[in-house]
Design an enzyme around this catalytic site. Structure first.
Site, PDB file in Angstrom:
ATOM      1  N   GLU A 231      -9.303 -10.460  -8.224  1.00 48.03           N
ATOM      2  CA  GLU A 231      -8.307  -9.397  -8.028  1.00 48.03           C
ATOM      3  C   GLU A 231      -7.117  -9.570  -8.970  1.00 48.03           C
ATOM      4  OE1 GLU A 231      -7.531  -9.622  -3.820  1.00 48.03           O
ATOM      5  OE2 GLU A 231      -9.562  -8.949  -3.317  1.00 48.03           O
TER       6      GLU A 231
ATOM      7  N   ASN B 176      -2.063  -0.130   6.659  1.00 48.47           N
ATOM      8  CA  ASN B 176      -1.625  -1.424   7.211  1.00 48.47           C
ATOM      9  C   ASN B 176      -0.664  -2.205   6.298  1.00 48.47           C
ATOM     10  OD1 ASN B 176      -3.361  -2.467   5.310  1.00 48.47           O
ATOM     11  ND2 ASN B 176      -4.859  -3.251   6.767  1.00 48.47           N
TER      12      ASN B 176
ATOM     13  N   ARG C   1      -2.363 -14.771   4.455  1.00 51.10           N
ATOM     14  CA  ARG C   1      -3.030 -14.015   5.523  1.00 51.10           C
ATOM     15  C   ARG C   1      -2.349 -14.269   6.861  1.00 51.10           C
ATOM     16  NH1 ARG C   1      -7.410 -10.785   3.913  1.00 51.10           N
ATOM     17  NH2 ARG C   1      -8.154 -10.738   6.052  1.00 51.10           N
TER      18      ARG C   1
ATOM     19  N   HIS D 229      -2.212  -5.576   1.345  1.00 50.30           N
ATOM     20  CA  HIS D 229      -3.491  -6.255   1.145  1.00 50.30           C
ATOM     21  C   HIS D 229      -3.216  -7.717   0.849  1.00 50.30           C
ATOM     22  CE1 HIS D 229      -7.364  -7.319  -0.745  1.00 50.30           C
ATOM     23  NE2 HIS D 229      -6.637  -7.884  -1.693  1.00 50.30           N
TER      24      HIS D 229
ATOM     25  N   TYR E 212     -12.529  -1.952  -4.347  1.00 52.64           N
ATOM     26  CA  TYR E 212     -13.050  -2.063  -2.974  1.00 52.64           C
ATOM     27  C   TYR E 212     -14.573  -2.000  -2.921  1.00 52.64           C
ATOM     28  CZ  TYR E 212      -8.392  -1.976  -0.891  1.00 52.64           C
ATOM     29  OH  TYR E 212      -7.113  -2.295  -0.499  1.00 52.64           O
TER      30      TYR E 212
ATOM     31  N   LYS F 178       0.823  -1.212   0.000  1.00 45.96           N
ATOM     32  CA  LYS F 178       0.000   0.000   0.000  1.00 45.96           C
ATOM     33  C   LYS F 178       0.864   1.272   0.000  1.00 45.96           C
ATOM     34  CE  LYS F 178      -3.935  -2.358   2.116  1.00 45.96           C
ATOM     35  NZ  LYS F 178      -5.061  -2.235   3.077  1.00 45.96           N
TER      36      LYS F 178
HETATM   37  P1  ATP Z   1      -7.096  -6.255   3.075  1.00 41.69           P
HETATM   38  O1  ATP Z   1      -8.412  -6.514   2.362  1.00 41.69           O
HETATM   39  O2  ATP Z   1      -6.477  -4.914   2.697  1.00 41.69           O
HETATM   40  O3  ATP Z   1      -6.130  -7.392   2.959  1.00 41.69           O
HETATM   41  P2  ATP Z   1      -8.269  -7.061   5.531  1.00 41.69           P
HETATM   42  O4  ATP Z   1      -8.905  -8.143   4.718  1.00 41.69           O
HETATM   43  O5  ATP Z   1      -7.440  -7.454   6.709  1.00 41.69           O
HETATM   44  O6  ATP Z   1      -7.376  -6.117   4.625  1.00 41.69           O
HETATM   45  P3  ATP Z   1     -10.772  -5.694   5.297  1.00 41.69           P
HETATM   46  O7  ATP Z   1     -11.843  -5.885   6.304  1.00 41.69           O
HETATM   47  O8  ATP Z   1     -10.900  -6.364   3.972  1.00 41.69           O
HETATM   48  O9  ATP Z   1      -9.377  -6.065   5.998  1.00 41.69           O
HETATM   49  O10 ATP Z   1     -10.618  -4.125   5.068  1.00 41.69           O
HETATM   50  C1  ATP Z   1      -9.990  -3.628   3.895  1.00 41.69           C
HETATM   51  C2  ATP Z   1      -9.092  -2.495   4.257  1.00 41.69           C
HETATM   52  O11 ATP Z   1      -9.889  -1.427   4.731  1.00 41.69           O
HETATM   53  C3  ATP Z   1      -8.110  -2.794   5.399  1.00 41.69           C
HETATM   54  O12 ATP Z   1      -6.912  -3.368   4.942  1.00 41.69           O
HETATM   55  C4  ATP Z   1      -7.865  -1.413   5.965  1.00 41.69           C
HETATM   56  O13 ATP Z   1      -6.880  -0.715   5.207  1.00 41.69           O
HETATM   57  C5  ATP Z   1      -9.209  -0.733   5.774  1.00 41.69           C
HETATM   58  N1  ATP Z   1      -9.998  -0.803   6.990  1.00 41.69           N
HETATM   59  C6  ATP Z   1     -10.715  -1.850   7.442  1.00 41.69           C
HETATM   60  N2  ATP Z   1     -11.318  -1.571   8.604  1.00 41.69           N
HETATM   61  C7  ATP Z   1     -10.975  -0.292   8.886  1.00 41.69           C
HETATM   62  C8  ATP Z   1     -11.268   0.586   9.942  1.00 41.69           C
HETATM   63  N3  ATP Z   1     -12.038   0.226  10.970  1.00 41.69           N
HETATM   64  N4  ATP Z   1     -10.729   1.835   9.906  1.00 41.69           N
HETATM   65  C9  ATP Z   1      -9.944   2.227   8.870  1.00 41.69           C
HETATM   66  N5  ATP Z   1      -9.620   1.430   7.849  1.00 41.69           N
HETATM   67  C10 ATP Z   1     -10.124   0.193   7.846  1.00 41.69           C
HETATM   68 MG    MG Z   2      -9.961  -7.812   2.880  1.00 42.11          MG
END
Ligand code: ATP
Ligand code: MG
Length: 139
Positions: free
Chosen positions: A128, A114, A87, A117, A51, A11
């Protein structure tokens, strides 16, 4: 090949801080083969499409703003059980909760910023991967 690959994005903030190579090294050490790789900047339309599943969630707008804020590095990673194993390697979405030695523990700043992804299912990995890469770009 379904079930044998996942998609990752380094990211914007992690790219900006110079963490691309250390993260790719952890991916290599984790036993994944990089079968596609590129650096690009998301435009808003593409980020919103990518997204789509999160549209309407409270963090959606901030997530889009963040993901278009600078270049990203995208890769397809091959391994048996790629989605699940990747993961594990990246750790919890919230770096404060991520296990020691995970990519997010080492390189993430916050839930939003974070670092990486990782696809959450084989079905989404397929969606994707073809979102970012044509057949001619996959090896
Ligand atoms: P990713 O899809 O990026 O691998 P993830 O699967 O762990 O991450 P998701 O629930 O899919 O988490 O959320 C997608 C992305 O949205 C997260 O990686 C994070 O950057 C952002 N995100 C999720 N929850 C929050 C939150 N509560 N506040 C801010 N950003 C968030
Ligand atoms: Mg996710």
């Amino acid at each position: 090949m379904n079930g044998r690959y996942t998609l990752t994005i380094v990211k914007p903030r992690a790219v900006e801080k110079g963490y691309t190579a250390p993260i790719l090294n952890m991916i290599h050490e984790g036993g994944f083969r990089i079968s596609a790789l590129k650096m690009l900047r998301f435009n808003r339309d593409d980020a919103e499409r990518f997204y789509e599943v999160h549209r309407g969630r409270p963090f959606y707008e901030g997530l889009i703003e963040f993901m278009i804020s600078g270049p990203i590095v995208v890769a397809i990673l091959e391994k048996e059980h790629a989605v699940e194993d990747f993961r594990k390697l990246i750790g919890n979405t919230d770096p404060a909760l991520a296990e020691e030695g995970t990519i997010r523990k080492l390189y993430a700043e916050s839930v939003r910023s974070n670092a990486v992804h990782g696809s959450d299912s084989d079905e989404n990995a397929a969606r994707e991967a073809s979102f970012f890469f044509s057949t001619a770009e996959r090896f």
